[in-house]
Design a protein around this motif. Structure first.
Motif, PDB file in Angstrom:
ATOM      1  N   THR A   1      -4.102   7.400   4.242  1.00  0.00           N
ATOM      2  CA  THR A   1      -3.976   8.855   4.329  1.00  0.00           C
ATOM      3  C   THR A   1      -3.957   9.271   5.791  1.00  0.00           C
ATOM      4  O   THR A   1      -4.313   8.500   6.680  1.00  0.00           O
ATOM      5  CB  THR A   1      -5.155   9.569   3.639  1.00  0.00           C
ATOM      6  OG1 THR A   1      -6.360   9.322   4.389  1.00  0.00           O
ATOM      7  CG2 THR A   1      -5.341   9.087   2.216  1.00  0.00           C
TER       8      THR A   1
ATOM      9  N   ALA B   1      -9.947   8.069  -5.326  1.00  0.00           N
ATOM     10  CA  ALA B   1      -8.959   6.997  -5.177  1.00  0.00           C
ATOM     11  C   ALA B   1      -9.650   5.643  -5.037  1.00  0.00           C
ATOM     12  O   ALA B   1      -9.167   4.631  -5.575  1.00  0.00           O
ATOM     13  CB  ALA B   1      -8.071   7.277  -3.970  1.00  0.00           C
TER      14      ALA B   1
ATOM     15  N   LEU C   1      -0.770   7.549  -9.434  1.00  0.00           N
ATOM     16  CA  LEU C   1      -1.299   6.462  -8.607  1.00  0.00           C
ATOM     17  C   LEU C   1      -1.602   5.242  -9.461  1.00  0.00           C
ATOM     18  O   LEU C   1      -1.280   4.108  -9.068  1.00  0.00           O
ATOM     19  CB  LEU C   1      -2.549   6.923  -7.862  1.00  0.00           C
ATOM     20  CG  LEU C   1      -3.209   5.875  -6.956  1.00  0.00           C
ATOM     21  CD1 LEU C   1      -2.223   5.338  -5.923  1.00  0.00           C
ATOM     22  CD2 LEU C   1      -4.435   6.462  -6.252  1.00  0.00           C
TER      23      LEU C   1
ATOM     24  N   TRP D   1       0.840  -1.193   0.000  1.00  0.00           N
ATOM     25  CA  TRP D   1       0.000   0.000   0.000  1.00  0.00           C
ATOM     26  C   TRP D   1       0.879   1.249   0.000  1.00  0.00           C
ATOM     27  O   TRP D   1       2.006   1.239   0.503  1.00  0.00           O
ATOM     28  CB  TRP D   1      -0.915   0.030   1.221  1.00  0.00           C
ATOM     29  CG  TRP D   1      -2.044  -0.960   1.181  1.00  0.00           C
ATOM     30  CD1 TRP D   1      -2.193  -2.035   0.354  1.00  0.00           C
ATOM     31  CD2 TRP D   1      -3.172  -0.971   2.056  1.00  0.00           C
ATOM     32  NE1 TRP D   1      -3.345  -2.706   0.642  1.00  0.00           N
ATOM     33  CE2 TRP D   1      -3.966  -2.086   1.686  1.00  0.00           C
ATOM     34  CE3 TRP D   1      -3.589  -0.165   3.104  1.00  0.00           C
ATOM     35  CZ2 TRP D   1      -5.163  -2.387   2.338  1.00  0.00           C
ATOM     36  CZ3 TRP D   1      -4.775  -0.463   3.760  1.00  0.00           C
ATOM     37  CH2 TRP D   1      -5.557  -1.560   3.376  1.00  0.00           C
ATOM     38  N   LEU D   2       0.346   2.319  -0.543  1.00  0.00           N
ATOM     39  CA  LEU D   2       1.027   3.610  -0.569  1.00  0.00           C
ATOM     40  C   LEU D   2       0.519   4.468   0.574  1.00  0.00           C
ATOM     41  O   LEU D   2      -0.690   4.655   0.736  1.00  0.00           O
ATOM     42  CB  LEU D   2       0.759   4.320  -1.895  1.00  0.00           C
ATOM     43  CG  LEU D   2       1.302   5.756  -2.017  1.00  0.00           C
ATOM     44  CD1 LEU D   2       2.822   5.749  -2.083  1.00  0.00           C
ATOM     45  CD2 LEU D   2       0.700   6.452  -3.232  1.00  0.00           C
ATOM     46  N   ASP D   3       1.427   5.033   1.340  1.00  0.00           N
ATOM     47  CA  ASP D   3       1.063   5.919   2.442  1.00  0.00           C
ATOM     48  C   ASP D   3       1.138   7.365   1.965  1.00  0.00           C
ATOM     49  O   ASP D   3       1.984   8.146   2.406  1.00  0.00           O
ATOM     50  CB  ASP D   3       1.991   5.683   3.636  1.00  0.00           C
ATOM     51  CG  ASP D   3       1.505   6.392   4.898  1.00  0.00           C
ATOM     52  OD1 ASP D   3       0.294   6.653   5.010  1.00  0.00           O
ATOM     53  OD2 ASP D   3       2.342   6.681   5.785  1.00  0.00           O
TER      54      ASP D   3
ATOM     55  N   THR E   1       2.185  -0.483   4.486  1.00  0.00           N
ATOM     56  CA  THR E   1       1.915   0.799   3.847  1.00  0.00           C
ATOM     57  C   THR E   1       3.174   1.657   3.919  1.00  0.00           C
ATOM     58  O   THR E   1       3.752   1.843   4.991  1.00  0.00           O
ATOM     59  CB  THR E   1       0.709   1.519   4.469  1.00  0.00           C
ATOM     60  OG1 THR E   1       0.400   2.682   3.691  1.00  0.00           O
ATOM     61  CG2 THR E   1       0.930   1.913   5.914  1.00  0.00           C
TER      62      THR E   1
ATOM     63  N   LEU F   1      -1.541  10.380  -0.528  1.00  0.00           N
ATOM     64  CA  LEU F   1      -2.592  10.637  -1.513  1.00  0.00           C
ATOM     65  C   LEU F   1      -2.690  12.133  -1.760  1.00  0.00           C
ATOM     66  O   LEU F   1      -2.568  12.934  -0.838  1.00  0.00           O
ATOM     67  CB  LEU F   1      -3.955  10.121  -1.016  1.00  0.00           C
ATOM     68  CG  LEU F   1      -5.124  10.272  -2.001  1.00  0.00           C
ATOM     69  CD1 LEU F   1      -4.896   9.418  -3.245  1.00  0.00           C
ATOM     70  CD2 LEU F   1      -6.443   9.916  -1.343  1.00  0.00           C
TER      71      LEU F   1
ATOM     72  N   VAL G   1      -4.244   2.377  -0.334  1.00  0.00           N
ATOM     73  CA  VAL G   1      -3.736   3.712  -0.001  1.00  0.00           C
ATOM     74  C   VAL G   1      -4.150   4.057   1.429  1.00  0.00           C
ATOM     75  O   VAL G   1      -5.299   3.822   1.826  1.00  0.00           O
ATOM     76  CB  VAL G   1      -4.296   4.774  -0.960  1.00  0.00           C
ATOM     77  CG1 VAL G   1      -3.926   6.180  -0.499  1.00  0.00           C
ATOM     78  CG2 VAL G   1      -3.792   4.541  -2.382  1.00  0.00           C
TER      79      VAL G   1
ATOM     80  N   VAL H   1      -8.949   2.363   0.451  1.00  0.00           N
ATOM     81  CA  VAL H   1      -8.407   3.689   0.750  1.00  0.00           C
ATOM     82  C   VAL H   1      -8.919   4.089   2.129  1.00  0.00           C
ATOM     83  O   VAL H   1     -10.107   3.918   2.429  1.00  0.00           O
ATOM     84  CB  VAL H   1      -8.848   4.731  -0.297  1.00  0.00           C
ATOM     85  CG1 VAL H   1      -8.188   6.082  -0.029  1.00  0.00           C
ATOM     86  CG2 VAL H   1      -8.535   4.246  -1.707  1.00  0.00           C
TER      87      VAL H   1
END
Length: 366
Positions: free
Chosen positions: A46, A90, A32, A18-20, A292, A22, A44, A107
């Motif tokens: 946030t 997202a 993205l 996961w991407l930390d 993440t 946005l 994701v 998300v």
């Protein structure tokens, strides 16, 4: 498009990448989507700091902020409208991932951290945010404070998926898993079922090392003890997870269709430049987990990351290290208490920063 080999290998080992981060720019530019296509990203997270930086640092929000300003909406309403819009977009981008995996494509959006010690208000806002974003692949972030635990149960019991955040100790993590199972049991009592309910439990890693390293330095302790507590603590949390999912209580829920509350490794950006920049990924590889990552950490692993010791083989050494810290004079209970208090304070400060950013933008566009 071909996925990065190292991140694809991580994903194949059972770790959801996961991407930390946005922002509206990240969504609109295709960045993205490219991370999904090329770096195995399937979710994701946030937080208010991320949104404050996004809103104050981009003109992509200008039209929406202007429309909100001329309507004279409150700062609080504008804040939720702006952040919910990004999270909704997202969620839509990740909807194919959610359809393909059944568990990811999520998300996260956080409740107001000012409510961290108010059970009823946290549960009420969680329900409002779930309604506001109105996407099935949303996670509502609720802090794992003592007041947050019953809010988690209530929220899960309402069929709302939850990302439990600010977990620092295996003991509190067990309480979080208990709260999750209690929420599922409420679903059984009401006849609602578990359809669509997912949850992750965000266990913070690097902040543990930062706090314990500072205390070890103050004690003049053996420097070889430094930089190992975050990983050892998380490894013991995974051991707790394995014990819970093997319990009769969990199995009774699982046979009815409940999904496990996956451990999520958070705060995985390395704070100390003397440490490996991928250590909080390499040493926490285990099936059914989420990691993440800030984009910088993700790209570091994509470039030179390598798997470490399988997490299930680390429990004895992890327990021994935590005992060595106690023997050196580290009060772990106090460490975890301080980290939780500081975590809530940092979230509140970030929320204030976010609120100030939105207020400033509204005033400019009025």
């Amino acid at each position: 498009m071909a996925q990065n080999e190292k991140l694809a290998e991580l994903s194949a080992a059972g770790v959801a990448v996961w991407l930390d981060d946005l922002s509206r720019d990240r969504i609109r530019s295709g960045n993205l989507q490219s991370l999904v296509d090329e770096h195995s990203v399937v979710g994701v997270t946030t937080n208010p700091t991320i949104f404050a930086a996004a809103i104050s640092g981009s003109d992509s929000y200008d039209d929406q902020v202007h429309a909100l300003a001329v309507r004279r909406v409150s700062v609080e309403e504008a804040l939720r409208t702006i952040t919910a819009s990004d999270v909704r977009d997202a969620c839509d981008l990740l909807a194919p991932v959610a359809a393909r995996t059944g568990t990811d494509g999520r998300v996260s959006l956080e409740v107001d951290p000012h409510l961290a010690h108010d059970t009823d208000a946290t549960a009420a806002e969680a329900a409002h945010l779930w309604w506001l974003v109105n996407r099935p692949n949303l996670f509502i972030k609720i802090p794992a404070t003592e007041a947050g635990l019953p809010a988690i149960t209530t929220t899960i019991g309402r069929g709302i998926s939850v990302n439990v955040t600010l977990i620092f100790s295996p003991e509190r993590y067990r309480a979080v898993m208990d709260a999750y199972m209690s929420g599922l049991e409420q679903c059984i009592d009401t006849g609602a079922g578990f359809d669509g309910i997912e949850s992750v439990a965000s266990f913070f890693v690097s902040r543990v090392d930062t706090e314990i390293d500072k205390r070890l330095d103050a004690l003049g302790a053996d420097p070889s003890l430094k930089g190992k507590a975050g990983i050892a603590n998380a490894q013991l949390a995974y051991q707790a997870y394995e014990e819970v999912v093997a319990s009769d209580r969990w199995r009774a829920l699982e046979v009815r269709g409940a999904r496990p509350q996956r451990p999520l490794w958070a705060s995985t950006g390395v704070k100390n430049p003397e440490y490996s920049d991928t250590m909080y990924i390499s040493e926490l590889i285990a099936p059914g987990t989420v990691n993440t990552m800030p984009e910088k950490t993700m790209m570091a692993y994509a470039d030179h990351g390598a798997p470490g010791l399988p997490i299930e083989k680390s429990y004895e050494d992890a327990a021994a290290h935590m005992q060595a810290l106690r023997d050196a004079g580290i009060d772990l209970d106090d460490v975890f208490r301080v980290l939780e208090e500081e975590g809530v304070t940092k979230f509140v400060d970030s929320w204030t920063e976010l609120t100030d950013s939105v207020r400033s933008e509204l005033e400019k566009k009025a």
